[in-house]
Design a protein around this motif. Structure first.
Motif, PDB file in Angstrom:
ATOM      1  N   ASP A  51      49.305 -16.083  -1.039  1.00 13.68           N
ATOM      2  CA  ASP A  51      48.385 -17.185  -1.101  1.00 13.68           C
ATOM      3  C   ASP A  51      47.825 -17.500  -2.485  1.00 13.68           C
ATOM      4  OD1 ASP A  51      46.064 -18.732  -0.440  1.00 13.68           O
ATOM      5  OD2 ASP A  51      45.164 -17.358   1.062  1.00 13.68           O
ATOM      6  N   PHE A  52      48.044 -18.835  -2.665  1.00 13.63           N
ATOM      7  CA  PHE A  52      47.672 -19.269  -4.145  1.00 13.63           C
ATOM      8  C   PHE A  52      46.464 -19.406  -4.231  1.00 13.63           C
ATOM      9  CE2 PHE A  52      52.260 -20.497  -4.173  1.00 13.63           C
ATOM     10  CZ  PHE A  52      52.623 -20.338  -5.426  1.00 13.63           C
ATOM     11  N   ASN A  53      45.580 -19.292  -3.148  1.00 15.01           N
ATOM     12  CA  ASN A  53      44.015 -19.230  -3.443  1.00 15.01           C
ATOM     13  C   ASN A  53      43.544 -17.815  -3.691  1.00 15.01           C
ATOM     14  OD1 ASN A  53      43.469 -21.755  -2.198  1.00 15.01           O
ATOM     15  ND2 ASN A  53      44.037 -21.161  -0.230  1.00 15.01           N
ATOM     16  N   LYS A  54      44.536 -16.969  -3.699  1.00 12.99           N
ATOM     17  CA  LYS A  54      44.113 -15.503  -4.176  1.00 12.99           C
ATOM     18  C   LYS A  54      44.665 -15.046  -5.020  1.00 12.99           C
ATOM     19  CE  LYS A  54      42.395 -14.432   0.692  1.00 12.99           C
ATOM     20  NZ  LYS A  54      42.617 -13.413   1.914  1.00 12.99           N
ATOM     21  N   GLY A  55      45.760 -15.773  -5.587  1.00 16.15           N
ATOM     22  CA  GLY A  55      46.651 -15.379  -6.660  1.00 16.15           C
ATOM     23  C   GLY A  55      47.727 -16.273  -7.101  1.00 16.15           C
ATOM     24  N   TYR A  56      48.539 -15.859  -8.263  1.00 14.66           N
ATOM     25  CA  TYR A  56      49.713 -16.457  -8.411  1.00 14.66           C
ATOM     26  C   TYR A  56      50.455 -15.684  -9.498  1.00 14.66           C
ATOM     27  CZ  TYR A  56      47.256 -17.723 -12.751  1.00 14.66           C
ATOM     28  OH  TYR A  56      46.654 -17.676 -13.903  1.00 14.66           O
ATOM     29  N   SER A  57      51.592 -16.191  -9.669  1.00 16.51           N
ATOM     30  CA  SER A  57      52.491 -15.623 -10.939  1.00 16.51           C
ATOM     31  C   SER A  57      52.751 -16.575 -12.141  1.00 16.51           C
ATOM     32  CB  SER A  57      53.675 -15.093 -10.527  1.00 16.51           C
ATOM     33  OG  SER A  57      54.480 -15.893 -10.020  1.00 16.51           O
ATOM     34  N   ALA A  58      52.850 -16.140 -13.220  1.00 16.82           N
ATOM     35  CA  ALA A  58      53.224 -16.835 -14.484  1.00 16.82           C
ATOM     36  C   ALA A  58      54.213 -15.889 -15.317  1.00 16.82           C
ATOM     37  CB  ALA A  58      52.126 -17.304 -15.389  1.00 16.82           C
ATOM     38  N   GLY A  59      55.380 -16.483 -15.292  1.00 15.83           N
ATOM     39  CA  GLY A  59      56.412 -15.554 -16.096  1.00 15.83           C
ATOM     40  C   GLY A  59      56.541 -14.177 -15.515  1.00 15.83           C
ATOM     41  N   SER A  60      56.220 -13.161 -16.089  1.00 16.18           N
ATOM     42  CA  SER A  60      56.327 -11.744 -15.342  1.00 16.18           C
ATOM     43  C   SER A  60      55.064 -11.068 -15.120  1.00 16.18           C
ATOM     44  CB  SER A  60      57.240 -10.934 -16.448  1.00 16.18           C
ATOM     45  OG  SER A  60      56.298 -10.930 -17.621  1.00 16.18           O
ATOM     46  N   THR A  61      54.057 -12.033 -15.285  1.00 15.74           N
ATOM     47  CA  THR A  61      52.664 -11.610 -15.023  1.00 15.74           C
ATOM     48  C   THR A  61      52.166 -12.113 -13.496  1.00 15.74           C
ATOM     49  OG1 THR A  61      52.461 -11.647 -17.348  1.00 15.74           O
ATOM     50  CG2 THR A  61      50.376 -11.402 -15.791  1.00 15.74           C
ATOM     51  N   ALA A  62      51.659 -10.961 -12.757  1.00 15.64           N
ATOM     52  CA  ALA A  62      51.017 -11.427 -11.538  1.00 15.64           C
ATOM     53  C   ALA A  62      49.543 -11.649 -11.707  1.00 15.64           C
ATOM     54  CB  ALA A  62      51.493 -10.408 -10.484  1.00 15.64           C
ATOM     55  N   PHE A  63      48.867 -12.395 -11.062  1.00 18.30           N
ATOM     56  CA  PHE A  63      47.549 -12.572 -11.082  1.00 18.30           C
ATOM     57  C   PHE A  63      46.978 -12.348  -9.690  1.00 18.30           C
ATOM     58  CE2 PHE A  63      48.662 -14.590 -14.682  1.00 18.30           C
ATOM     59  CZ  PHE A  63      48.078 -14.344 -15.759  1.00 18.30           C
ATOM     60  N   LEU A  64      46.048 -11.603  -9.280  1.00 13.40           N
ATOM     61  CA  LEU A  64      45.644 -11.532  -7.937  1.00 13.40           C
ATOM     62  C   LEU A  64      44.116 -10.926  -8.075  1.00 13.40           C
ATOM     63  CD1 LEU A  64      48.106  -8.982  -6.059  1.00 13.40           C
ATOM     64  CD2 LEU A  64      47.805 -11.656  -5.982  1.00 13.40           C
ATOM     65  N   TYR A  65      43.162 -11.678  -7.146  1.00 13.97           N
ATOM     66  CA  TYR A  65      41.817 -11.769  -7.457  1.00 13.97           C
ATOM     67  C   TYR A  65      41.021 -10.630  -6.680  1.00 13.97           C
ATOM     68  CZ  TYR A  65      43.445 -16.045  -9.550  1.00 13.97           C
ATOM     69  OH  TYR A  65      44.175 -16.952 -10.290  1.00 13.97           O
ATOM     70  N   ALA A  66      41.332 -10.823  -5.213  1.00 13.50           N
ATOM     71  CA  ALA A  66      40.709 -10.146  -4.092  1.00 13.50           C
ATOM     72  C   ALA A  66      41.167  -8.768  -3.706  1.00 13.50           C
ATOM     73  CB  ALA A  66      40.585 -11.066  -3.023  1.00 13.50           C
ATOM     74  N   ASP A  67      40.127  -7.792  -3.738  1.00 14.93           N
ATOM     75  CA  ASP A  67      40.779  -6.322  -3.302  1.00 14.93           C
ATOM     76  C   ASP A  67      41.368  -6.487  -1.864  1.00 14.93           C
ATOM     77  OD1 ASP A  67      39.630  -5.476  -5.582  1.00 14.93           O
ATOM     78  OD2 ASP A  67      38.043  -4.357  -4.785  1.00 14.93           O
ATOM     79  N   GLY A  68      42.458  -5.934  -1.638  1.00 13.45           N
ATOM     80  CA  GLY A  68      43.118  -5.549  -0.688  1.00 13.45           C
ATOM     81  C   GLY A  68      44.130  -6.828  -0.232  1.00 13.45           C
ATOM     82  N   ASN A  69      44.399  -7.946  -1.045  1.00 14.69           N
ATOM     83  CA  ASN A  69      45.131  -8.972  -1.152  1.00 14.69           C
ATOM     84  C   ASN A  69      46.589  -8.641  -1.300  1.00 14.69           C
ATOM     85  OD1 ASN A  69      45.988 -11.554  -0.861  1.00 14.69           O
ATOM     86  ND2 ASN A  69      45.845 -12.139  -2.882  1.00 14.69           N
TER      87      ASN A  69
END
Length: 867
Positions: free
Chosen positions: A359-377
């Motif tokens: 879900d792009f509303n809760k995260g995304y990736s760029a290169g080799s880095t993953a971004f997640l915001y909400a606990d449990g997602n």
């Protein structure tokens, strides 16, 4: 007539009684063919008469009157018989026929010939079980033994041997030992008599060590390998007793990278994973050694062409950080299942592409880095590896493509594991590192008027090993602390300020969440509790020759049992002689630089050396005040000052050598020296002069007169008793007792004076001892070793011989041995089957603190046969 008849009857009865008495056996003459009571008998050699001899008797009913009985043996080396009465005695192992010839006394006519068979057996008198060495699990091992019999034989005994073992996990059946669990077992052999299996004549015990077998040794990644055993290793020393060697030119060597950094066991205890400090050399063979167990693997070659699969492991994103590098979760395997790359290796990671599938509303990736915001997602992220590589075997370029998916989960890992918090309370002025503090899960004790910091350690959910310390050494920002009773304890930030004595509970918060609590017990303010001196009196001379004077050490403690710190020392002379012109009081001084210790020093002079004023001769009493924590405690010291300056007193009658140390344990030192001082003493035993280094010569020898290896032949005031250098051995030749002889280098004084000594005259001698408290142990020695597996003497001895230093099993670096009929050799030599190695000694290394090492010799004096 009647009277004559009765006389005749009495005579007949008396005659009958006499005949009966003279018969060869008790009983009546009721038959014409004599028969023995038994026709066979087993006797035991070396036993008491009841079992090693037998008195053959005739059956009473078969005796014949008026007969002569003559006994013989067919084999007097087995049994001897007394010719007149048939008493048979066992003398050797075997069988014999005992014959009794019965003849008439009156005519010599043969009446009968009777025989009996005698069997003589020889029982074991002693039995000794042969040590089988270490035994593998589930391996049937026939236990050999040697024995001696009552007759002195070492073979041919018919004794029965019964076997027992002391605990479950192993069995012994008919001398065959089999164990299903590793460990040590005590096996007992009971040798019983050949005629009764319940009568034990000899016994012996043997401790058998059962070790597991290695099922496989496999490389895991570039610096990790795992060993699979056939038994649970969790209760063994496999984590500390294992070694890894790189095989170079057929020899196991240590290059440094093989040193094992960490070890872990799986739930079964059978699979042990080892991490090395460095990466394995590609394509090189490695030997794993645990005791006598060995295994090998060949390090994988790290080449892109060898990648056969790519795995993307699931991973977590710590939301307290917000992002996670995914490259370390990507692994490339070769065909043997070895991880040869990770995504963080540029040679491999360059060809990786990641695709975010969440879900792009809760995260995304760029290169080799993953971004997640909400606990449990959670989010599925795919990786693809595609590279064109050259196949040197097929001489073509190939395009390799592999892909895999992983699930990323957002978790706040900065959460304290329940029940893991522990607390300590160092003083506000204490700079002690957090690791050395005394932590408690329940509470701490502090003294009133002390200001204490709060130190905390705990485990976070993201930690998988030991308790971790907070990021701030005293947690001023990690936690908030609240007192539950302000009348007893006030807390400002992370500092506790006691108000009154009692117990207070402190609540610990992380943000607004309470994560822990502990009790603070406040006791009375710290006070000066004790001052204990190691001497109550000292004796000194009144010249400045004795530069160091005499010390009294005083240990001081506070009421909390901690070392107290002295703030001052006073000396009050409460008794002493009247000071005459040209003299002074003894000079007292103190040193309070070490916590918990006050050093009191007394010198017999004032001023500087060379222009000092002597102290008045006599006995002085000092009251010494030691102040700490605003309290002063007193100790009393008696100082005896003797004359060392008058013309008569300064007459030297003897010279004495003083050594700065008389015993050094080389186990605990690297370089070490002994300082030599040569002093002149007067007739009262007072030190009155000190020789200059150019006035004497120091020679050091061992008790046999040999100069020690580690020292030079010329000294002035320093003896270098232990010498070491990086990469070199501290020689064990230095161990022993040494004699320090000091002779005059030049003529001292002139003839007729008490201090007169000619050049080369012996002034004095002292001894010092170099010891090594290291324990050296032979764990085991196997009588055989495989020449096909171990092709050199050194590798074979390492496999067959296990030794330990200070309880730690170490690899053997060098061997003194005889190979076949060759003389003693120290260099490593090739080994072939059928050769016998007589190992006289082995050598192991123990590293020292300055990268030098001790080389220990351990005598073995046992033979090993290569097969």
């Amino acid at each position: 007539m009647k009277k004559s008849f009765f006389k005749k009857l009495s005579f007949v009865l008396a005659l009958a009684m006499i005949v009966t008495t003279l018969a060869p056996a008790t009983g009546a003459f009721a038959a014409t063919t004599p028969a023995l009571s038994t026709t066979s008998k087993t006797l035991l050699l070396g036993e008491p008469a009841a079992k090693s001899s037998f008195d053959f008797n005739f059956k009473k009913a078969t005796l014949v009157s008026g007969c002569k009985y003559s006994w013989t043996s067919s084999n007097t080396k087995v049994a001897k018989v007394t010719s007149t009465n048939g008493l048979t005695k066992a003398v050797g192992i075997g069988t014999a026929t005992i014959t009794c010839k019965v003849t008439k006394k009156s005519t010599g006519k043969k009446v009968a010939t009777v025989t009996a068979k005698v069997t003589v057996k020889d029982n074991m008198k002693t039995i000794t079980i042969t040590d089988p060495g270490t035994v593998a699990i589930d391996k049937a091992t026939t236990l050999a033994y040697t024995y001696t019999t009552f007759g002195g034989a070492t073979t041919g005994s018919t004794s029965d041997v019964k076997w027992t073992v002391d605990k479950t996990g192993a069995t012994v059946t008919a001398g065959v030992f089999t164990a299903t669990l590793p460990g040590t077992y005590t096996v007992t052999a009971n040798a019983t008599t050949s005629v009764s299996t319940n009568l034990v004549k000899a016994t012996d015990t043997q401790v058998i060590t059962v070790v597991p077998s290695i099922v496989s040794v496999k490389q895991v990644d570039l610096d990790t390998f795992k060993v699979t055993f056939d038994a649970d290793m969790s209760k063994t020393d496999v984590t500390t007793g294992s070694s890894l060697y790189q095989v170079i030119a057929g020899k196991p060597v240590l290059t440094g990278t093989e040193k094992i950094k960490s070890t872990s066991l799986d739930a079964t205890g059978k699979i042990v994973t080892f991490d090395a400090y460095g990466a394995f050399t590609q394509g090189s063979a490695y030997n794993y050694v645990y005791g006598k167990l060995t295994g090998t693997f060949t390090a994988a070659k790290v080449e892109l062409i060898n990648v056969t699969s790519v795995v993307f492991d699931d991973f977590d994103v710590d939301t307290s950080v917000g992002y996670q590098d995914m490259s370390s979760s990507v692994k490339a395997y070769n065909s043997d299942g070895v991880i040869i790359y990770t995504g963080s290796d540029s040679a491999f990671g360059t060809y990786l592409t990641y695709t975010y599938g969440g879900d792009f509303n809760k995260g995304y990736s760029a290169g080799s880095t993953a971004f997640l915001y909400a606990d449990g997602n959670t989010a599925k992220i795919s990786v693809k590896w595609e590279a064109t590589v050259y196949d040197a075997t097929a001489l073509v370029f190939k395009t390799l493509t592999f892909s895999d998916d992983a699930i990323a989960t957002a978790k706040n890992k900065d959460v304290i594991t329940a029940g893991s918090m522990k607390f300590a309370a160092p003083l506000l002025t204490d700079a002690t590192d957090k690791a050395s503090l005394s932590y408690s899960a329940t509470g701490v004790t502090v003294a009133a008027t002390d200001n204490n910091k709060i130190a905390v350690k705990y485990t976070l959910n993201k930690d998988t090993t030991d308790i971790k310390y907070s990021t701030n050494i005293y947690n001023s920002s990690a936690f908030t602390f609240k007192s539950t009773d302000f009348s007893k304890l006030v807390i400002g930030g992370y500092v506790m300020y006691p108000v009154s004595t009692g117990t207070v509970t402190v609540l610990v918060y992380s943000g607004t969440t309470q994560v822990g609590a502990f009790d603070v017990t406040i006791v009375a303010a710290r006070s000066f509790a004790s001052a204990v001196q190691d001497a109550t009196s000292v004796s000194i001379g009144n010249s400045d020759v004795d530069e160091s004077g005499a010390n009294v050490n005083v240990a001081i403690k506070d009421s909390m049992g901690n070392d107290a710190t002295a703030s001052g020392v006073t000396f009050d002379k409460i008794a002493g002689p009247t000071i005459t012109s040209g003299c002074s009081l003894p000079t007292p001084s103190f040193d309070i630089t070490t916590a918990g210790k006050v050093v009191l020093n007394f010198k017999g002079y004032t001023g500087i050396i060379g222009s000092s004023t002597k102290a008045q001769v006599g006995q002085y009493s000092y009251k010494v005040g030691i102040t700490s924590l605003t309290t002063t405690k007193y100790v009393w010291v008696t100082v005896n000052v003797t004359d060392a300056t008058s013309v008569d007193a300064m007459k030297v009658v003897s010279y004495k050598v003083e050594l700065s140390s008389t015993a050094i344990d080389v186990k605990s030192v690297t370089d070490s020296s002994i300082t030599v001082g040569v002093y002149g003493y007067n007739s009262a035993g007072v030190k009155v002069s000190k020789l200059l280094p150019n006035q004497y010569v120091v020679a050091v020898t061992d008790t046999s007169g040999n100069a020690p290896t580690v020292t030079s032949s010329d000294y002035d005031t320093t003896i270098p008793v232990v010498q070491s250098a990086a990469g070199q051995a501290v020689t064990s030749d230095a161990i022993g007792t040494y004699i320090v002889k000091v002779t005059a280098q030049v003529q001292l004084s002139t003839a007729g004076n008490s201090d007169y000594r000619v050049a080369t005259a012996l002034l004095d001698q002292k001894t010092f001892t170099l010891t090594d408290t290291t324990t050296k142990t032979i764990n085991s020695v196997s009588p055989t070793v495989s020449a096909s597996t171990y092709t050199t003497v050194l590798t074979a001895v390492n496999a067959a011989v296990s030794v330990a230093v200070n309880g730690t099993t170490l690899p053997i670096e060098k061997v003194d041995y005889t190979l076949g009929d060759t003389g003693i050799i120290s260099a490593d030599t090739g080994l072939t089957a059928g050769k016998s190695i007589y190992v006289s000694a082995v050598y192991v290394k123990v590293a020292n603190t300055d990268t030098s090492y001790f080389l220990y010799k351990i005598d073995i004096n046992q033979s090993i046969t290569a097969y």
